[in-house]
Design a protein around this motif. Sequence first.
Motif, PDB file in Angstrom:
ATOM      1  N   GLU A   1      -2.317 -13.956   8.802  1.00 33.23           N
ATOM      2  CA  GLU A   1      -3.616 -13.299   8.706  1.00 33.23           C
ATOM      3  C   GLU A   1      -3.492 -11.803   8.466  1.00 33.23           C
ATOM      4  OE1 GLU A   1      -7.810 -12.844  11.250  1.00 33.23           O
ATOM      5  OE2 GLU A   1      -6.103 -13.959  12.095  1.00 33.23           O
ATOM      6  N   TYR A   2      -2.512 -11.178   9.131  1.00 34.08           N
ATOM      7  CA  TYR A   2      -2.413  -9.722   9.047  1.00 34.08           C
ATOM      8  C   TYR A   2      -1.164  -9.241   8.305  1.00 34.08           C
ATOM      9  CZ  TYR A   2      -6.060  -9.701  12.627  1.00 34.08           C
ATOM     10  OH  TYR A   2      -7.237  -9.884  13.322  1.00 34.08           O
ATOM     11  N   SER A   3      -0.312 -10.159   7.863  1.00 33.28           N
ATOM     12  CA  SER A   3       0.957  -9.726   7.294  1.00 33.28           C
ATOM     13  C   SER A   3       1.456 -10.680   6.217  1.00 33.28           C
ATOM     14  CB  SER A   3       2.010  -9.607   8.402  1.00 33.28           C
ATOM     15  OG  SER A   3       2.268 -10.888   8.967  1.00 33.28           O
TER      16      SER A   3
ATOM     17  N   PHE B   1       5.517  -7.195   5.969  1.00 28.16           N
ATOM     18  CA  PHE B   1       4.647  -6.121   5.484  1.00 28.16           C
ATOM     19  C   PHE B   1       3.260  -6.210   6.117  1.00 28.16           C
ATOM     20  CE2 PHE B   1       7.867  -6.499   2.274  1.00 28.16           C
ATOM     21  CZ  PHE B   1       8.052  -5.222   1.788  1.00 28.16           C
ATOM     22  N   PHE B   2       2.780  -5.084   6.606  1.00 25.26           N
ATOM     23  CA  PHE B   2       1.411  -4.948   7.104  1.00 25.26           C
ATOM     24  C   PHE B   2       0.686  -3.952   6.215  1.00 25.26           C
ATOM     25  CE2 PHE B   2       3.898  -6.317  10.706  1.00 25.26           C
ATOM     26  CZ  PHE B   2       3.079  -7.214  11.373  1.00 25.26           C
ATOM     27  N   SER B   3      -0.419  -4.369   5.605  1.00 26.96           N
ATOM     28  CA  SER B   3      -1.216  -3.469   4.783  1.00 26.96           C
ATOM     29  C   SER B   3      -2.135  -2.672   5.707  1.00 26.96           C
ATOM     30  CB  SER B   3      -2.037  -4.267   3.766  1.00 26.96           C
ATOM     31  OG  SER B   3      -2.804  -3.389   2.969  1.00 26.96           O
ATOM     32  N   LEU B   4      -1.851  -1.372   5.848  1.00 24.95           N
ATOM     33  CA  LEU B   4      -2.601  -0.543   6.796  1.00 24.95           C
ATOM     34  C   LEU B   4      -3.800   0.143   6.143  1.00 24.95           C
ATOM     35  CD1 LEU B   4       0.360   1.094   8.769  1.00 24.95           C
ATOM     36  CD2 LEU B   4      -0.783  -1.114   9.149  1.00 24.95           C
ATOM     37  N   PHE B   5      -3.606   0.624   4.916  1.00 25.56           N
ATOM     38  CA  PHE B   5      -4.670   1.265   4.140  1.00 25.56           C
ATOM     39  C   PHE B   5      -4.461   0.877   2.680  1.00 25.56           C
ATOM     40  CE2 PHE B   5      -3.542   4.123   7.661  1.00 25.56           C
ATOM     41  CZ  PHE B   5      -4.764   4.281   8.287  1.00 25.56           C
ATOM     42  N   PRO B   6      -5.490   0.942   1.866  1.00 23.41           N
ATOM     43  CA  PRO B   6      -5.277   0.729   0.434  1.00 23.41           C
ATOM     44  C   PRO B   6      -4.212   1.696  -0.083  1.00 23.41           C
ATOM     45  CG  PRO B   6      -7.619   0.727   0.914  1.00 23.41           C
ATOM     46  CD  PRO B   6      -6.938   1.164   2.173  1.00 23.41           C
ATOM     47  N   GLY B   7      -3.115   1.153  -0.584  1.00 20.85           N
ATOM     48  CA  GLY B   7      -2.044   2.003  -1.092  1.00 20.85           C
ATOM     49  C   GLY B   7      -0.971   2.347  -0.084  1.00 20.85           C
ATOM     50  N   LEU B   8      -1.094   1.880   1.157  1.00 17.91           N
ATOM     51  CA  LEU B   8      -0.072   2.190   2.164  1.00 17.91           C
ATOM     52  C   LEU B   8       0.239   0.950   3.004  1.00 17.91           C
ATOM     53  CD1 LEU B   8       0.144   5.379   4.403  1.00 17.91           C
ATOM     54  CD2 LEU B   8       0.860   3.144   5.224  1.00 17.91           C
TER      55      LEU B   8
ATOM     56  N   LEU C   1       7.859   7.047  15.654  1.00 18.89           N
ATOM     57  CA  LEU C   1       8.530   5.920  15.004  1.00 18.89           C
ATOM     58  C   LEU C   1       8.969   4.867  16.018  1.00 18.89           C
ATOM     59  CD1 LEU C   1      10.534   8.039  12.436  1.00 18.89           C
ATOM     60  CD2 LEU C   1       8.900   6.240  11.832  1.00 18.89           C
ATOM     61  N   LYS C   2       9.406   5.303  17.187  1.00 13.81           N
ATOM     62  CA  LYS C   2       9.787   4.355  18.245  1.00 13.81           C
ATOM     63  C   LYS C   2       8.585   3.534  18.700  1.00 13.81           C
ATOM     64  CE  LYS C   2      13.767   6.726  20.309  1.00 13.81           C
ATOM     65  NZ  LYS C   2      14.264   7.469  21.508  1.00 13.81           N
ATOM     66  N   LYS C   3       7.423   4.194  18.827  1.00 13.67           N
ATOM     67  CA  LYS C   3       6.209   3.483  19.235  1.00 13.67           C
ATOM     68  C   LYS C   3       5.793   2.476  18.165  1.00 13.67           C
ATOM     69  CE  LYS C   3       4.539   7.240  22.191  1.00 13.67           C
ATOM     70  NZ  LYS C   3       3.566   8.363  22.327  1.00 13.67           N
ATOM     71  N   LEU C   4       5.936   2.862  16.907  1.00 13.71           N
ATOM     72  CA  LEU C   4       5.641   1.936  15.818  1.00 13.71           C
ATOM     73  C   LEU C   4       6.576   0.729  15.858  1.00 13.71           C
ATOM     74  CD1 LEU C   4       4.943   4.431  12.920  1.00 13.71           C
ATOM     75  CD2 LEU C   4       3.454   2.517  13.520  1.00 13.71           C
ATOM     76  N   TRP C   5       7.843   0.973  16.117  1.00 17.15           N
ATOM     77  CA  TRP C   5       8.829  -0.108  16.166  1.00 17.15           C
ATOM     78  C   TRP C   5       8.501  -1.106  17.282  1.00 17.15           C
ATOM     79  CZ3 TRP C   5      12.194  -2.264  13.148  1.00 17.15           C
ATOM     80  CH2 TRP C   5      13.207  -3.066  13.666  1.00 17.15           C
TER      81      TRP C   5
ATOM     82  N   PRO D   1       0.731  -8.776  19.666  1.00 21.29           N
ATOM     83  CA  PRO D   1      -0.141  -9.581  18.791  1.00 21.29           C
ATOM     84  C   PRO D   1      -0.643  -8.735  17.629  1.00 21.29           C
ATOM     85  CG  PRO D   1      -0.689  -9.957  21.095  1.00 21.29           C
ATOM     86  CD  PRO D   1       0.286  -8.813  21.077  1.00 21.29           C
ATOM     87  N   ALA D   2      -0.575  -9.289  16.424  1.00 20.36           N
ATOM     88  CA  ALA D   2      -0.894  -8.525  15.224  1.00 20.36           C
ATOM     89  C   ALA D   2      -2.311  -7.965  15.237  1.00 20.36           C
ATOM     90  CB  ALA D   2      -0.681  -9.387  13.988  1.00 20.36           C
ATOM     91  N   SER D   3      -3.276  -8.715  15.805  1.00 20.88           N
ATOM     92  CA  SER D   3      -4.667  -8.260  15.819  1.00 20.88           C
ATOM     93  C   SER D   3      -4.809  -6.931  16.558  1.00 20.88           C
ATOM     94  CB  SER D   3      -5.561  -9.311  16.463  1.00 20.88           C
ATOM     95  OG  SER D   3      -5.108  -9.603  17.778  1.00 20.88           O
ATOM     96  N   PHE D   4      -3.990  -6.741  17.584  1.00 25.38           N
ATOM     97  CA  PHE D   4      -3.981  -5.476  18.331  1.00 25.38           C
ATOM     98  C   PHE D   4      -3.068  -4.461  17.670  1.00 25.38           C
ATOM     99  CE2 PHE D   4      -1.390  -2.989  21.302  1.00 25.38           C
ATOM    100  CZ  PHE D   4      -2.355  -2.169  21.876  1.00 25.38           C
ATOM    101  N   ALA D   5      -1.888  -4.922  17.228  1.00 18.08           N
ATOM    102  CA  ALA D   5      -0.858  -4.010  16.735  1.00 18.08           C
ATOM    103  C   ALA D   5      -1.272  -3.253  15.483  1.00 18.08           C
ATOM    104  CB  ALA D   5       0.428  -4.789  16.472  1.00 18.08           C
ATOM    105  N   VAL D   6      -1.994  -3.908  14.574  1.00 22.11           N
ATOM    106  CA  VAL D   6      -2.346  -3.267  13.308  1.00 22.11           C
ATOM    107  C   VAL D   6      -3.186  -2.013  13.537  1.00 22.11           C
ATOM    108  CG1 VAL D   6      -3.693  -3.538  11.181  1.00 22.11           C
ATOM    109  CG2 VAL D   6      -2.115  -5.327  11.878  1.00 22.11           C
ATOM    110  N   ILE D   7      -4.099  -2.079  14.476  1.00 18.82           N
ATOM    111  CA  ILE D   7      -4.932  -0.897  14.780  1.00 18.82           C
ATOM    112  C   ILE D   7      -4.052   0.250  15.254  1.00 18.82           C
ATOM    113  CG2 ILE D   7      -6.761   0.006  16.260  1.00 18.82           C
ATOM    114  CD1 ILE D   7      -7.898  -2.859  16.353  1.00 18.82           C
ATOM    115  N   GLN D   8      -3.096  -0.057  16.148  1.00 21.14           N
ATOM    116  CA  GLN D   8      -2.188   0.971  16.650  1.00 21.14           C
ATOM    117  C   GLN D   8      -1.266   1.477  15.540  1.00 21.14           C
ATOM    118  OE1 GLN D   8      -2.368   2.154  19.897  1.00 21.14           O
ATOM    119  NE2 GLN D   8      -4.227   0.914  19.821  1.00 21.14           N
ATOM    120  N   MET D   9      -0.840   0.579  14.660  1.00 18.45           N
ATOM    121  CA  MET D   9       0.009   0.998  13.536  1.00 18.45           C
ATOM    122  C   MET D   9      -0.693   2.048  12.694  1.00 18.45           C
ATOM    123  SD  MET D   9       1.546  -2.619  12.169  1.00 18.45           S
ATOM    124  CE  MET D   9       2.396  -3.768  13.263  1.00 18.45           C
ATOM    125  N   LYS D  10      -1.988   1.830  12.437  1.00 16.17           N
ATOM    126  CA  LYS D  10      -2.746   2.778  11.628  1.00 16.17           C
ATOM    127  C   LYS D  10      -2.798   4.150  12.303  1.00 16.17           C
ATOM    128  CE  LYS D  10      -5.772  -0.656   9.411  1.00 16.17           C
ATOM    129  NZ  LYS D  10      -7.170  -1.098   9.210  1.00 16.17           N
TER     130      LYS D  10
END
Length: 329
Positions: free
Chosen positions: A22-24, A40-47, A173-177, A183-192
């Motif tokens: 769903e998210y990747s 791959f996680f699409s965070l923004f259009p183009g990123l 970068l450590k926090k991103l790692w 769970p992806a539904s939570f993680a994607v928001i934090q990734m952004k």
Amino acid sequence: MKINDVIKKCIKIPGISIKQAEYSMELILNTKEGKGSMTFFSLFPGLSLAYIFINSPTWTAPDLRSDSSITKGPLLLNYCVTGRCEMILNNKNFVYIKDRELSLTECFAQKEYVYPKRIYEGLEFFIDIDTFTLENTWVQNEFSIDFRKISEMFCPHGSTYISTATHETEEILKKLWELYDFPASFAVIQMKIYTLALFSVLQNLEAIPKSQACTFFTESQVNIAKKVENIITSDLRLHHPAWELAEYFSISETSLKNYFRGVYGQNISVYLREMRMNKAGELLASTRLSVAEIAAQVGYLNQSKFASVFKKHFGVSPLEYRRTRHLDS
């Protein structure tokens, strides 16, 4: 250049498949040489952000040069968590990114990604600057992030930037790692959030650490190092003095050692000892060979010396290691 176009080219390569969620989107490498994944996680259009896990000496790269409309690659930021990755500069020289280092480049990937130590874990940000600039004006307005400016700061005239991450960027970068296990539904928001923070920090650095990409090796030097690695690991029972190897390649012993350390990040003796111990551990866990027989197979005629080196490497004796592995199976 959009990430989906790159992924479409990737899955045409033998040994690479795709798994969509769903998210990747996860590219999966499965060949006789090894395995790996890039999620791959699409965070923004183009990123997009990719989490990379490799247990293979190589990963074939798509041929992006075949598209004549592409004049240069996307902006790539790589952060190495562990391992070693080979990169080729525009001048055809080789550099290596290692633990806790980050790189920024717009150079095309070579025919394959090379991992000299066969293990690599890290993050990769894939930025299509034109798409991001066009479709994320709110990001530029709210956070003043300008990827063209970042590219000019770190990659002037198409250069490749490599340096140890600063304390502030490394913390992000450590926090991103760590988010990969959430769970992806939570993680994607934090990734952004962390991604915007990361590039904001990079753009506003008062003093950019000096690039280490000036430490490079030519193709012939890299080839010598790789041939040396093949010679010393093809039969671990044999011993090849550095002077003998240097004489074979008609170079000085100092040059030979420098080439090898540059590619593999370790002295020949340290690298070979690790290979011998890892092979010994594998044989202890998977065969009924005696400790003396295993010692001989990895180049130790003295069993006591072998046991001492093994314990220093693994923290337990060979017999304790075998017992523990059998209990775990």
